[in-house]
Design an enzyme around this catalytic site. Structure first.
Site, PDB file in Angstrom:
ATOM      1  N   ASP A 193       0.858  -1.202   0.008  1.00  0.00           N
ATOM      2  CA  ASP A 193      -0.171  -0.160  -0.027  1.00  0.00           C
ATOM      3  C   ASP A 193       0.864   1.346  -0.072  1.00  0.00           C
ATOM      4  O   ASP A 193       2.007   1.274   0.545  1.00  0.00           O
ATOM      5  CB  ASP A 193      -0.899  -0.078   1.273  1.00  0.00           C
ATOM      6  CG  ASP A 193      -2.021  -1.062   1.229  1.00  0.00           C
ATOM      7  OD1 ASP A 193      -2.271  -1.437   0.258  1.00  0.00           O
ATOM      8  OD2 ASP A 193      -2.265  -1.710   2.316  1.00  0.00           O
ATOM      9  N   ASP A 212      -7.289  -1.417  -4.101  1.00  0.00           N
ATOM     10  CA  ASP A 212      -8.248  -0.969  -3.299  1.00  0.00           C
ATOM     11  C   ASP A 212      -9.465  -0.047  -3.915  1.00  0.00           C
ATOM     12  O   ASP A 212     -10.600  -0.235  -3.644  1.00  0.00           O
ATOM     13  CB  ASP A 212      -7.639  -0.489  -1.945  1.00  0.00           C
ATOM     14  CG  ASP A 212      -6.767  -1.777  -1.093  1.00  0.00           C
ATOM     15  OD1 ASP A 212      -7.129  -2.712  -1.626  1.00  0.00           O
ATOM     16  OD2 ASP A 212      -5.718  -1.260  -0.589  1.00  0.00           O
TER      17      ASP A 212
END
Length: 260
Positions: A193, A212
């Site tokens: 991330d 995401d």
């Protein structure tokens, strides 16, 4: 009177007494017109006149069944799903490779006055720090989601559903690739991330990635379509108008009328 005169008188009386023979006229012959039948020449086949298309359509209509379904189904939208999923997956993999190369071990980068930060985090669980240490379960869930989308894509005829499912499929496969191929090992890999809102370390909103964003956007699209009652096979459900039943007027009997 002489004998010759007497003989002449008797002959005249015999002629007068003899009945006249009926004259029979011969029947007149009527000329009958001759009918000439022309035989077709050898090797010549008589052709029947072709029926016009309009007449043929009328004949077909006589035998058509009333209440047939008109129109055709929309075209399959699997191509849109495949292209969108492939694009999301390619963008997710590319941004993660760049993040590992330039952001790992570096200070966060501030963008848009602090609205967005480029940072680096290896996430062993799901969003908001959920299911840490259960990476293999998340990998199985991602596999199930991808398989389900591929299964229903055979009857996918809605463009909106193709967009939503394509985003979800690309994002699910992107994060699944991290869990399969990144450290510490297959089915236990940590997801990369690198995006954070309003804070460089994810204190306001969890750090996320392109996969995401695609999953959230695709899920929101599917929810909206479901609320609008649009199915993935292209059908749209509409509420049927309620039937209004008018009250039937009651007829009073003569006895009731007289009592009034």
């Amino acid at each position: 009177m002489s004998d010759e005169a007497k003989a002449a008188e008797k002959a005249a009386e015999k002629v007068a007494d003899k009945p006249e023979e009926a004259q029979v006229s011969e029947p007149e012959t009527v000329a009958t017109p001759a009918i000439v039948v022309e035989e077709p020449a050898a090797g010549k086949i008589e052709e029947k006149p072709e029926e016009s298309p309009a007449r043929a359509e009328e004949d077909d209509d006589e035998f058509s069944i009333s209440g047939s379904i008109s129109g055709s189904l929309p075209e399959p939208r699997t191509k849109i799903l495949a292209l969108l999923a492939a694009g999301v997956l390619a963008l997710d993999v590319l941004t993660k490779v760049v993040s590992v190369a330039f952001l790992e071990g570096a200070d966060p980068i501030k963008l848009f006055g602090g609205v967005l930060y480029l940072t680096f985090v290896r996430n062993p669980g799901a969003a908001f720090g959920l299911a840490e240490g259960q990476t293999w379960i998340l990998a199985l869930i991602a596999l199930g989601v991808a398989g389900f989308i591929l299964w229903i894509s055979r009857n996918l005829r809605s463009q909106g559903w193709a967009v939503g499912l394509g985003l979800v499929l690309g994002g699910a496969v992107g994060n699944l690739a991290d869990r399969l191929f990144r450290e510490p090992g297959p089915m236990r890999g940590h997801v990369v991330d690198f995006l954070s809102l309003f804070d460089p370390y994810g204190q306001v909103w969890p750090v996320f990635n392109v996969a995401d964003m695609a999953i959230v956007g695709g899920g929101a699209t599917i929810i909206v379509l479901a609320l609008l009652r649009h199915d993935y096979d292209g059908t749209v459900h509409k509420d049927e108008p309620a039937l209004v039943v008018e009250p039937t007027p009651t007829v009073e009997s003569d006895g009731a009328a007289e009592s009034k």
